[in-house]
Design a protein around this motif. Structure first.
Motif, PDB file in Angstrom:
ATOM      1  N   SER A  79      -0.011  -2.181  -4.923  1.00 46.60           N
ATOM      2  CA  SER A  79       0.380  -3.326  -5.756  1.00 46.60           C
ATOM      3  C   SER A  79      -0.061  -4.586  -5.028  1.00 46.60           C
ATOM      4  O   SER A  79       0.240  -4.758  -3.849  1.00 46.60           O
ATOM      5  CB  SER A  79       1.896  -3.372  -5.958  1.00 46.60           C
ATOM      6  OG  SER A  79       2.364  -2.176  -6.540  1.00 46.60           O
ATOM      7  N   MET A  80      -0.780  -5.442  -5.728  1.00 47.61           N
ATOM      8  CA  MET A  80      -1.155  -6.760  -5.223  1.00 47.61           C
ATOM      9  C   MET A  80      -0.610  -7.751  -6.238  1.00 47.61           C
ATOM     10  O   MET A  80      -0.852  -7.595  -7.439  1.00 47.61           O
ATOM     11  CB  MET A  80      -2.671  -6.915  -5.133  1.00 47.61           C
ATOM     12  CG  MET A  80      -3.329  -5.976  -4.196  1.00 47.61           C
ATOM     13  SD  MET A  80      -5.112  -6.211  -4.263  1.00 47.61           S
ATOM     14  CE  MET A  80      -5.633  -4.823  -3.273  1.00 47.61           C
ATOM     15  N   VAL A 122       0.851  -1.190   0.000  1.00 47.40           N
ATOM     16  CA  VAL A 122       0.000   0.000   0.000  1.00 47.40           C
ATOM     17  C   VAL A 122       0.887   1.240   0.000  1.00 47.40           C
ATOM     18  O   VAL A 122       1.840   1.342   0.773  1.00 47.40           O
ATOM     19  CB  VAL A 122      -0.921   0.010   1.243  1.00 47.40           C
ATOM     20  CG1 VAL A 122      -1.758   1.287   1.275  1.00 47.40           C
ATOM     21  CG2 VAL A 122      -1.816  -1.213   1.248  1.00 47.40           C
ATOM     22  N   GLY A 123       0.563   2.182  -0.889  1.00 43.84           N
ATOM     23  CA  GLY A 123       1.309   3.436  -0.968  1.00 43.84           C
ATOM     24  C   GLY A 123       2.409   3.413  -2.016  1.00 43.84           C
ATOM     25  O   GLY A 123       3.194   4.345  -2.092  1.00 43.84           O
ATOM     26  N   GLN A 124       2.440   2.361  -2.829  1.00 49.25           N
ATOM     27  CA  GLN A 124       3.516   2.236  -3.812  1.00 49.25           C
ATOM     28  C   GLN A 124       3.068   1.380  -4.991  1.00 49.25           C
ATOM     29  O   GLN A 124       2.595   0.265  -4.813  1.00 49.25           O
ATOM     30  CB  GLN A 124       4.730   1.590  -3.140  1.00 49.25           C
ATOM     31  CG  GLN A 124       5.965   1.550  -3.960  1.00 49.25           C
ATOM     32  CD  GLN A 124       7.151   1.014  -3.160  1.00 49.25           C
ATOM     33  OE1 GLN A 124       7.013   0.471  -2.068  1.00 49.25           O
ATOM     34  NE2 GLN A 124       8.331   1.169  -3.730  1.00 49.25           N
ATOM     35  N   ALA A 125       3.215   1.924  -6.187  1.00 48.76           N
ATOM     36  CA  ALA A 125       2.971   1.175  -7.414  1.00 48.76           C
ATOM     37  C   ALA A 125       4.308   0.548  -7.815  1.00 48.76           C
ATOM     38  O   ALA A 125       5.204   1.247  -8.302  1.00 48.76           O
ATOM     39  CB  ALA A 125       2.463   2.096  -8.518  1.00 48.76           C
ATOM     40  N   ASN A 171       5.866  -0.179   3.323  1.00 46.33           N
ATOM     41  CA  ASN A 171       4.661  -0.217   2.479  1.00 46.33           C
ATOM     42  C   ASN A 171       4.115  -1.628   2.302  1.00 46.33           C
ATOM     43  O   ASN A 171       2.967  -1.801   1.910  1.00 46.33           O
ATOM     44  CB  ASN A 171       4.949   0.366   1.094  1.00 46.33           C
ATOM     45  CG  ASN A 171       5.177   1.863   1.138  1.00 46.33           C
ATOM     46  OD1 ASN A 171       4.738   2.538   2.062  1.00 46.33           O
ATOM     47  ND2 ASN A 171       5.863   2.378   0.142  1.00 46.33           N
ATOM     48  N   VAL A 172       4.931  -2.646   2.562  1.00 46.05           N
ATOM     49  CA  VAL A 172       4.500  -4.030   2.377  1.00 46.05           C
ATOM     50  C   VAL A 172       3.653  -4.439   3.578  1.00 46.05           C
ATOM     51  O   VAL A 172       4.145  -4.506   4.696  1.00 46.05           O
ATOM     52  CB  VAL A 172       5.705  -4.976   2.192  1.00 46.05           C
ATOM     53  CG1 VAL A 172       5.234  -6.426   2.077  1.00 46.05           C
ATOM     54  CG2 VAL A 172       6.500  -4.571   0.952  1.00 46.05           C
ATOM     55  N   THR A 200      10.205 -10.399  -1.180  1.00 41.63           N
ATOM     56  CA  THR A 200      10.572  -9.913   0.151  1.00 41.63           C
ATOM     57  C   THR A 200       9.968  -8.526   0.340  1.00 41.63           C
ATOM     58  O   THR A 200       9.337  -7.979  -0.574  1.00 41.63           O
ATOM     59  CB  THR A 200      12.102  -9.826   0.327  1.00 41.63           C
ATOM     60  OG1 THR A 200      12.601  -8.761  -0.500  1.00 41.63           O
ATOM     61  CG2 THR A 200      12.786 -11.136  -0.033  1.00 41.63           C
ATOM     62  N   THR A 201      10.205  -7.947   1.487  1.00 41.29           N
ATOM     63  CA  THR A 201       9.688  -6.601   1.748  1.00 41.29           C
ATOM     64  C   THR A 201      10.423  -5.524   0.952  1.00 41.29           C
ATOM     65  O   THR A 201       9.947  -4.391   0.882  1.00 41.29           O
ATOM     66  CB  THR A 201       9.771  -6.258   3.247  1.00 41.29           C
ATOM     67  OG1 THR A 201      11.128  -6.387   3.672  1.00 41.29           O
ATOM     68  CG2 THR A 201       8.862  -7.152   4.072  1.00 41.29           C
ATOM     69  N   THR A 202      11.559  -5.872   0.347  1.00 45.19           N
ATOM     70  CA  THR A 202      12.289  -4.866  -0.416  1.00 45.19           C
ATOM     71  C   THR A 202      12.597  -5.290  -1.860  1.00 45.19           C
ATOM     72  O   THR A 202      13.182  -4.509  -2.606  1.00 45.19           O
ATOM     73  CB  THR A 202      13.622  -4.509   0.284  1.00 45.19           C
ATOM     74  OG1 THR A 202      14.390  -5.697   0.466  1.00 45.19           O
ATOM     75  CG2 THR A 202      13.364  -3.833   1.626  1.00 45.19           C
ATOM     76  N   SER A 203      12.201  -6.503  -2.260  1.00 44.56           N
ATOM     77  CA  SER A 203      12.477  -6.914  -3.638  1.00 44.56           C
ATOM     78  C   SER A 203      11.575  -6.154  -4.615  1.00 44.56           C
ATOM     79  O   SER A 203      10.528  -5.636  -4.241  1.00 44.56           O
ATOM     80  CB  SER A 203      12.311  -8.434  -3.802  1.00 44.56           C
ATOM     81  OG  SER A 203      11.001  -8.849  -3.476  1.00 44.56           O
ATOM     82  N   GLN A 204      11.999  -6.075  -5.847  1.00 48.38           N
ATOM     83  CA  GLN A 204      11.312  -5.346  -6.912  1.00 48.38           C
ATOM     84  C   GLN A 204      11.092  -3.867  -6.558  1.00 48.38           C
ATOM     85  O   GLN A 204      10.136  -3.252  -7.012  1.00 48.38           O
ATOM     86  CB  GLN A 204       9.959  -5.998  -7.285  1.00 48.38           C
ATOM     87  CG  GLN A 204      10.065  -7.362  -7.906  1.00 48.38           C
ATOM     88  CD  GLN A 204      10.332  -8.445  -6.863  1.00 48.38           C
ATOM     89  OE1 GLN A 204       9.797  -8.411  -5.753  1.00 48.38           O
ATOM     90  NE2 GLN A 204      11.175  -9.392  -7.215  1.00 48.38           N
ATOM     91  N   GLY A 205      11.976  -3.322  -5.732  1.00 47.74           N
ATOM     92  CA  GLY A 205      11.920  -1.907  -5.390  1.00 47.74           C
ATOM     93  C   GLY A 205      10.912  -1.551  -4.309  1.00 47.74           C
ATOM     94  O   GLY A 205      10.651  -0.371  -4.066  1.00 47.74           O
TER      95      GLY A 205
END
Length: 179
Positions: free
Chosen positions: A167-168, A74-77, A101-102, A91-96
């Protein structure tokens, strides 16, 4: 919003639904497969739970198949154009992604459907009896849904996407007999 290309039965696909500003885009295997204007709040209020595998009432729109590496941000495309889906556990930081936000990562456990290593809230079985599975595209766990089965994420301000970017995503595989 409907994808413009077919999903192959009995094959793993990466599925992502992303809102970037006022555009909602559906990605299948990293390729944009439909978009629509998305204005206003996506959830009615903080009182609306998120259902995984079926709608909240589990009376329609249910699925038969596997979901692995589910991530709700939430809060990030995370994706704003075509991309190559990661072939490793998210992970909580993969793909930027920005870790804060995760809101949850799940479907990565081979023995429990409600074991979400990253979750802002408790995930529970909402309907039926979804099962944990080791059938995955990258060797981690998955959740198998067999019609009218689903997981439930309780309503909270942490998961409310309101009018934010989001992003989902997950890896998804339909099962025999699915439509």
């Amino acid at each position: 919003l409907t994808a413009t290309s077919a999903i192959t039965l009995n094959a793993w696909h990466h599925i992502a639904l992303v809102r970037n500003t006022s555009t909602l885009t559906f990605y299948v295997d990293g390729v944009a497969n439909g978009s629509a204007s998305s204005q206003g709040a996506a959830q009615e209020s903080n009182n609306e739970p998120v259902a995984i595998g079926a709608n909240r009432e589990a009376t329609q729109y249910s699925m038969r198949g596997y979901m692995s590496n589910m991530r709700y941000t939430v809060g990030q495309a995370l994706y704003t154009s075509d991309f190559i889906p990661a072939n490793c556990t998210v992970t909580t930081t993969s793909q930027g992604a920005t870790a804060s936000n995760v809101k949850f990562i799940g479907g990565t456990n081979t023995s429990s459907v409600t074991s979400f290593p990253t979750a802002a809230t408790t995930i529970s079985v909402g309907t039926g009896s979804p099962t944990a599975s080791s059938r995955t595209p990258m060797g981690t766990g998955a959740v198998y849904f067999d019609d009218n089965e689903g997981l439930s994420v309780p309503a909270s301000s942490d998961i409310n996407i309101a009018d934010n970017d989001f992003s989902m995503e997950c890896w998804f595989k339909t099962a025999s007999g699915a439509s």
